[in-house]
Design an enzyme around this catalytic site. Structure first.
Site, PDB file in Angstrom:
ATOM      1  N   HIS A 177      -3.814  -3.122  -6.418  1.00  0.00           N
ATOM      2  CA  HIS A 177      -3.574  -4.409  -7.077  1.00  0.00           C
ATOM      3  C   HIS A 177      -4.724  -5.388  -6.845  1.00  0.00           C
ATOM      4  O   HIS A 177      -5.610  -5.174  -6.015  1.00  0.00           O
ATOM      5  CB  HIS A 177      -2.258  -5.015  -6.583  1.00  0.00           C
ATOM      6  CG  HIS A 177      -2.194  -5.293  -5.116  1.00  0.00           C
ATOM      7  ND1 HIS A 177      -2.641  -6.473  -4.566  1.00  0.00           N
ATOM      8  CD2 HIS A 177      -1.738  -4.550  -4.072  1.00  0.00           C
ATOM      9  CE1 HIS A 177      -2.453  -6.444  -3.248  1.00  0.00           C
ATOM     10  NE2 HIS A 177      -1.904  -5.287  -2.932  1.00  0.00           N
ATOM     11  N   CYS A 193      -1.807  -3.181   0.715  1.00  0.00           N
ATOM     12  CA  CYS A 193      -2.128  -1.802   0.337  1.00  0.00           C
ATOM     13  C   CYS A 193      -3.602  -1.721  -0.041  1.00  0.00           C
ATOM     14  O   CYS A 193      -4.455  -1.916   0.801  1.00  0.00           O
ATOM     15  CB  CYS A 193      -1.221  -1.381  -0.821  1.00  0.00           C
ATOM     16  SG  CYS A 193       0.527  -1.248  -0.365  1.00  0.00           S
TER      17      CYS A 193
END
Length: 260
Positions: A177, A193
Protein backbone atom coordinates in the site's frame (compact mmCIF):
# COMPACT_ATOMS: atom_id res chain seq x y z
CA UNK A 1 41.55 67.94 13.22
CA UNK A 2 39.66 66.70 10.19
CA UNK A 3 42.78 64.87 9.00
CA UNK A 4 42.96 62.94 12.31
CA UNK A 5 39.29 61.99 12.07
CA UNK A 6 39.67 60.86 8.50
CA UNK A 7 42.58 58.65 9.49
CA UNK A 8 40.56 57.14 12.31
CA UNK A 9 37.74 56.41 9.90
CA UNK A 10 40.16 54.74 7.54
CA UNK A 11 41.55 52.56 10.33
CA UNK A 12 38.04 51.54 11.39
CA UNK A 13 37.03 50.74 7.84
CA UNK A 14 40.17 48.70 7.30
CA UNK A 15 39.55 46.80 10.54
CA UNK A 16 35.95 46.07 9.58
CA UNK A 17 37.02 44.79 6.18
CA UNK A 18 39.67 42.57 7.78
CA UNK A 19 37.16 41.03 10.21
CA UNK A 20 34.68 40.46 7.39
CA UNK A 21 37.34 38.76 5.29
CA UNK A 22 38.32 36.44 8.15
CA UNK A 23 34.75 35.56 9.19
CA UNK A 24 33.54 32.11 8.14
CA UNK A 25 31.28 32.17 5.12
CA UNK A 26 27.77 30.78 5.40
CA UNK A 27 27.44 27.50 3.50
CA UNK A 28 25.77 27.81 0.13
CA UNK A 29 22.19 26.60 0.06
CA UNK A 30 21.87 23.85 -2.53
CA UNK A 31 18.48 23.09 -4.01
CA UNK A 32 18.09 19.25 -3.88
CA UNK A 33 15.87 19.41 -6.95
CA UNK A 34 18.75 20.78 -9.01
CA UNK A 35 20.49 17.40 -9.04
CA UNK A 36 17.41 15.25 -9.68
CA UNK A 37 16.55 14.68 -13.37
CA UNK A 38 13.36 16.48 -14.47
CA UNK A 39 11.70 13.22 -15.49
CA UNK A 40 12.19 11.85 -11.97
CA UNK A 41 10.73 15.00 -10.42
CA UNK A 42 7.77 14.63 -12.78
CA UNK A 43 7.37 10.96 -11.85
CA UNK A 44 6.90 11.97 -8.21
CA UNK A 45 5.19 15.32 -8.72
CA UNK A 46 2.04 16.38 -6.90
CA UNK A 47 -1.17 15.03 -8.38
CA UNK A 48 -4.89 14.92 -7.78
CA UNK A 49 -6.36 11.44 -7.50
CA UNK A 50 -10.03 10.71 -6.83
CA UNK A 51 -10.45 14.15 -5.32
CA UNK A 52 -7.38 13.93 -3.05
CA UNK A 53 -4.33 16.16 -3.58
CA UNK A 54 -1.21 14.04 -3.16
CA UNK A 55 1.90 16.12 -2.38
CA UNK A 56 5.07 15.74 -4.42
CA UNK A 57 7.78 13.57 -2.91
CA UNK A 58 10.48 15.98 -1.66
CA UNK A 59 13.57 15.82 -3.91
CA UNK A 60 15.87 14.92 -1.01
CA UNK A 61 14.25 11.46 -0.95
CA UNK A 62 14.57 10.90 -4.70
CA UNK A 63 17.94 9.19 -4.63
CA UNK A 64 18.65 6.53 -7.29
CA UNK A 65 17.99 3.65 -4.89
CA UNK A 66 14.61 5.13 -3.90
CA UNK A 67 13.03 5.81 -7.28
CA UNK A 68 10.99 3.53 -9.50
CA UNK A 69 13.25 2.11 -12.20
CA UNK A 70 13.57 -0.75 -14.65
CA UNK A 71 16.36 -3.22 -13.82
CA UNK A 72 17.78 -6.56 -14.90
CA UNK A 73 16.46 -9.43 -12.81
CA UNK A 74 17.20 -13.01 -13.81
CA UNK A 75 14.26 -14.91 -12.38
CA UNK A 76 12.24 -17.85 -13.65
CA UNK A 77 8.82 -16.60 -12.57
CA UNK A 78 6.45 -15.45 -15.31
CA UNK A 79 5.99 -11.80 -16.23
CA UNK A 80 3.33 -10.23 -14.04
CA UNK A 81 4.66 -11.88 -10.88
CA UNK A 82 5.30 -9.61 -7.91
CA UNK A 83 8.45 -10.39 -5.91
CA UNK A 84 8.79 -8.70 -2.53
CA UNK A 85 12.15 -8.56 -0.78
CA UNK A 86 11.40 -7.15 2.69
CA UNK A 87 15.08 -7.50 3.66
CA UNK A 88 16.57 -5.47 0.81
CA UNK A 89 13.41 -3.33 0.91
CA UNK A 90 12.44 -3.62 -2.73
CA UNK A 91 9.41 -4.82 -4.65
CA UNK A 92 9.85 -6.15 -8.18
CA UNK A 93 7.18 -6.42 -10.87
CA UNK A 94 8.48 -9.01 -13.34
CA UNK A 95 8.65 -8.00 -17.00
CA UNK A 96 9.55 -10.08 -20.07
CA UNK A 97 13.19 -10.62 -20.96
CA UNK A 98 14.62 -10.95 -17.44
CA UNK A 99 13.65 -7.37 -16.60
CA UNK A 100 11.61 -5.94 -13.76
CA UNK A 101 10.18 -2.67 -12.53
CA UNK A 102 11.76 -2.07 -9.13
CA UNK A 103 10.03 -0.06 -6.42
CA UNK A 104 11.56 1.07 -3.14
CA UNK A 105 9.46 0.10 -0.12
CA UNK A 106 9.32 0.46 3.62
CA UNK A 107 8.78 -2.66 5.66
CA UNK A 108 7.56 -3.16 9.21
CA UNK A 109 7.52 -6.08 11.60
CA UNK A 110 4.40 -7.44 9.87
CA UNK A 111 6.21 -7.26 6.54
CA UNK A 112 9.12 -9.34 7.81
CA UNK A 113 6.93 -11.95 9.48
CA UNK A 114 5.38 -13.20 6.23
CA UNK A 115 7.08 -15.21 3.48
CA UNK A 116 6.20 -17.59 0.69
CA UNK A 117 3.55 -17.41 -2.02
CA UNK A 118 0.30 -15.50 -2.08
CA UNK A 119 -2.12 -14.07 -4.61
CA UNK A 120 -2.80 -10.38 -5.24
CA UNK A 121 -6.55 -10.84 -4.89
CA UNK A 122 -7.74 -7.28 -5.45
CA UNK A 123 -6.92 -3.62 -4.82
CA UNK A 124 -8.77 -0.62 -3.45
CA UNK A 125 -8.51 3.10 -4.16
CA UNK A 126 -8.09 5.15 -0.98
CA UNK A 127 -9.09 2.23 1.24
CA UNK A 128 -10.45 2.52 4.74
CA UNK A 129 -8.37 1.11 7.58
CA UNK A 130 -8.91 -0.39 11.00
CA UNK A 131 -6.16 -1.51 13.39
CA UNK A 132 -6.26 -5.14 14.40
CA UNK A 133 -7.58 -6.15 17.79
CA UNK A 134 -4.03 -7.02 18.86
CA UNK A 135 -2.81 -3.55 17.90
CA UNK A 136 -5.61 -1.96 19.90
CA UNK A 137 -4.89 -4.22 22.86
CA UNK A 138 -1.14 -3.61 22.85
CA UNK A 139 -1.25 0.12 22.08
CA UNK A 140 -4.64 1.42 23.27
CA UNK A 141 -3.56 5.06 23.35
CA UNK A 142 -2.27 4.96 19.79
CA UNK A 143 -4.86 2.76 18.08
CA UNK A 144 -7.88 2.94 20.40
CA UNK A 145 -9.27 6.10 18.75
CA UNK A 146 -9.45 4.18 15.45
CA UNK A 147 -11.23 1.07 16.73
CA UNK A 148 -14.22 1.93 14.54
CA UNK A 149 -12.04 2.43 11.49
CA UNK A 150 -10.69 5.36 9.50
CA UNK A 151 -12.02 6.44 6.14
CA UNK A 152 -9.69 6.66 3.15
CA UNK A 153 -7.79 9.88 2.73
CA UNK A 154 -4.45 11.61 3.06
CA UNK A 155 -4.24 10.81 6.78
CA UNK A 156 -5.05 7.14 6.30
CA UNK A 157 -1.97 4.90 6.74
CA UNK A 158 -2.93 2.77 3.69
CA UNK A 159 -2.48 5.73 1.36
CA UNK A 160 -3.84 6.03 -2.17
CA UNK A 161 -3.91 2.32 -3.04
CA UNK A 162 -3.80 -1.03 -1.27
CA UNK A 163 -3.33 -4.48 -2.79
CA UNK A 164 -4.71 -7.30 -0.64
CA UNK A 165 -2.88 -10.62 -0.54
CA UNK A 166 -4.68 -13.95 -0.03
CA UNK A 167 -3.78 -17.62 0.27
CA UNK A 168 -6.65 -19.51 -1.25
CA UNK A 169 -9.74 -17.82 0.15
CA UNK A 170 -7.98 -16.72 3.32
CA UNK A 171 -6.94 -13.10 3.79
CA UNK A 172 -3.31 -12.97 4.94
CA UNK A 173 -3.77 -9.40 6.26
CA UNK A 174 -0.59 -8.66 4.33
CA UNK A 175 -0.88 -5.51 2.22
CA UNK A 176 1.08 -3.60 -0.36
CA UNK A 177 0.00 0.00 0.00
CA UNK A 178 0.85 3.67 -0.23
CA UNK A 179 1.98 5.81 2.67
CA UNK A 180 1.85 9.42 3.79
CA UNK A 181 5.15 9.02 5.65
CA UNK A 182 7.44 9.46 2.66
CA UNK A 183 10.55 9.55 4.84
CA UNK A 184 9.95 5.96 5.90
CA UNK A 185 10.35 4.54 2.38
CA UNK A 186 13.54 2.50 2.20
CA UNK A 187 13.58 1.83 5.92
CA UNK A 188 12.55 -0.83 8.39
CA UNK A 189 10.03 0.49 10.89
CA UNK A 190 8.12 -0.85 13.85
CA UNK A 191 4.75 -1.37 12.20
CA UNK A 192 3.09 -1.90 8.86
CA UNK A 193 3.35 -4.24 5.89
CA UNK A 194 4.86 -3.12 2.58
CA UNK A 195 4.61 0.63 2.03
CA UNK A 196 5.61 2.71 -0.95
CA UNK A 197 5.29 6.27 -2.23
CA UNK A 198 1.68 6.98 -3.16
CA UNK A 199 2.82 7.71 -6.72
CA UNK A 200 4.38 4.23 -6.90
CA UNK A 201 1.38 2.55 -5.28
CA UNK A 202 -0.87 4.09 -7.96
CA UNK A 203 1.55 2.95 -10.69
CA UNK A 204 1.71 -0.64 -9.39
CA UNK A 205 -2.05 -0.89 -8.89
CA UNK A 206 -2.56 0.18 -12.50
CA UNK A 207 0.06 -2.29 -13.78
CA UNK A 208 -0.55 -5.60 -12.00
CA UNK A 209 -3.43 -7.96 -12.76
CA UNK A 210 -5.76 -9.30 -10.10
CA UNK A 211 -4.88 -12.87 -9.27
CA UNK A 212 -1.18 -12.26 -9.88
CA UNK A 213 1.30 -14.50 -8.10
CA UNK A 214 3.19 -12.83 -5.25
CA UNK A 215 6.42 -14.23 -3.84
CA UNK A 216 7.73 -12.85 -0.55
CA UNK A 217 11.37 -13.76 0.05
CA UNK A 218 12.77 -15.11 3.28
CA UNK A 219 15.93 -13.55 4.65
CA UNK A 220 17.94 -16.55 3.38
CA UNK A 221 16.45 -16.22 -0.11
CA UNK A 222 17.19 -12.50 -0.14
CA UNK A 223 20.81 -13.03 0.82
CA UNK A 224 21.22 -15.83 -1.72
CA UNK A 225 19.86 -13.65 -4.51
CA UNK A 226 21.19 -10.22 -3.61
CA UNK A 227 23.73 -10.62 -0.81
CA UNK A 228 23.61 -9.31 2.72
CA UNK A 229 21.92 -5.92 2.94
CA UNK A 230 23.81 -2.94 4.36
CA UNK A 231 21.42 0.01 4.73
CA UNK A 232 22.59 3.01 2.72
CA UNK A 233 20.02 5.37 4.16
CA UNK A 234 19.79 7.15 7.48
CA UNK A 235 17.76 5.08 9.98
CA UNK A 236 14.17 6.21 10.25
CA UNK A 237 12.94 6.54 13.81
CA UNK A 238 9.26 6.86 13.01
CA UNK A 239 9.13 10.59 13.69
CA UNK A 240 7.21 13.08 11.60
CA UNK A 241 8.51 13.09 8.06
CA UNK A 242 8.35 16.90 8.04
CA UNK A 243 11.08 16.89 10.71
CA UNK A 244 13.22 14.27 8.98
CA UNK A 245 16.26 15.68 7.18
CA UNK A 246 18.66 13.55 5.15
CA UNK A 247 22.32 14.04 5.99
CA UNK A 248 23.67 12.46 2.83
CA UNK A 249 23.67 14.57 -0.38
CA UNK A 250 21.55 13.81 -3.41
CA UNK A 251 23.80 12.25 -6.09
CA UNK A 252 24.55 14.57 -9.01
CA UNK A 253 25.51 11.98 -11.64
CA UNK A 254 22.52 11.66 -14.04
CA UNK A 255 23.67 8.19 -15.08
CA UNK A 256 22.69 6.88 -11.64
CA UNK A 257 19.04 7.48 -12.46
CA UNK A 258 17.23 4.96 -14.64
CA UNK A 259 14.12 5.70 -16.65
CA UNK A 260 10.85 3.96 -15.94
Amino acid sequence: MSVVLDRRKMVLLMGTAFVAACAPKAPAVVDPAASVPPEVLQRYAALTDNGFDIPAVPPRYLTPENIRSEVDLAITDAPGTIVIDPWQRYLYFILPGNRATRYRVAVGDQGRSFSGEAVAQYDRNWPSWRPTDNMIREFPDMYGPYKNGLEGGLKNPLGARAIYLFRGKVDTYYRIHGTNEVASVGHATSAGCIRMYNQDAIHLAATYRRGAKVLVLTEAQSQAAFGAFVPATTPYSGGSFSDYIRTDPVPTDPSLYADS
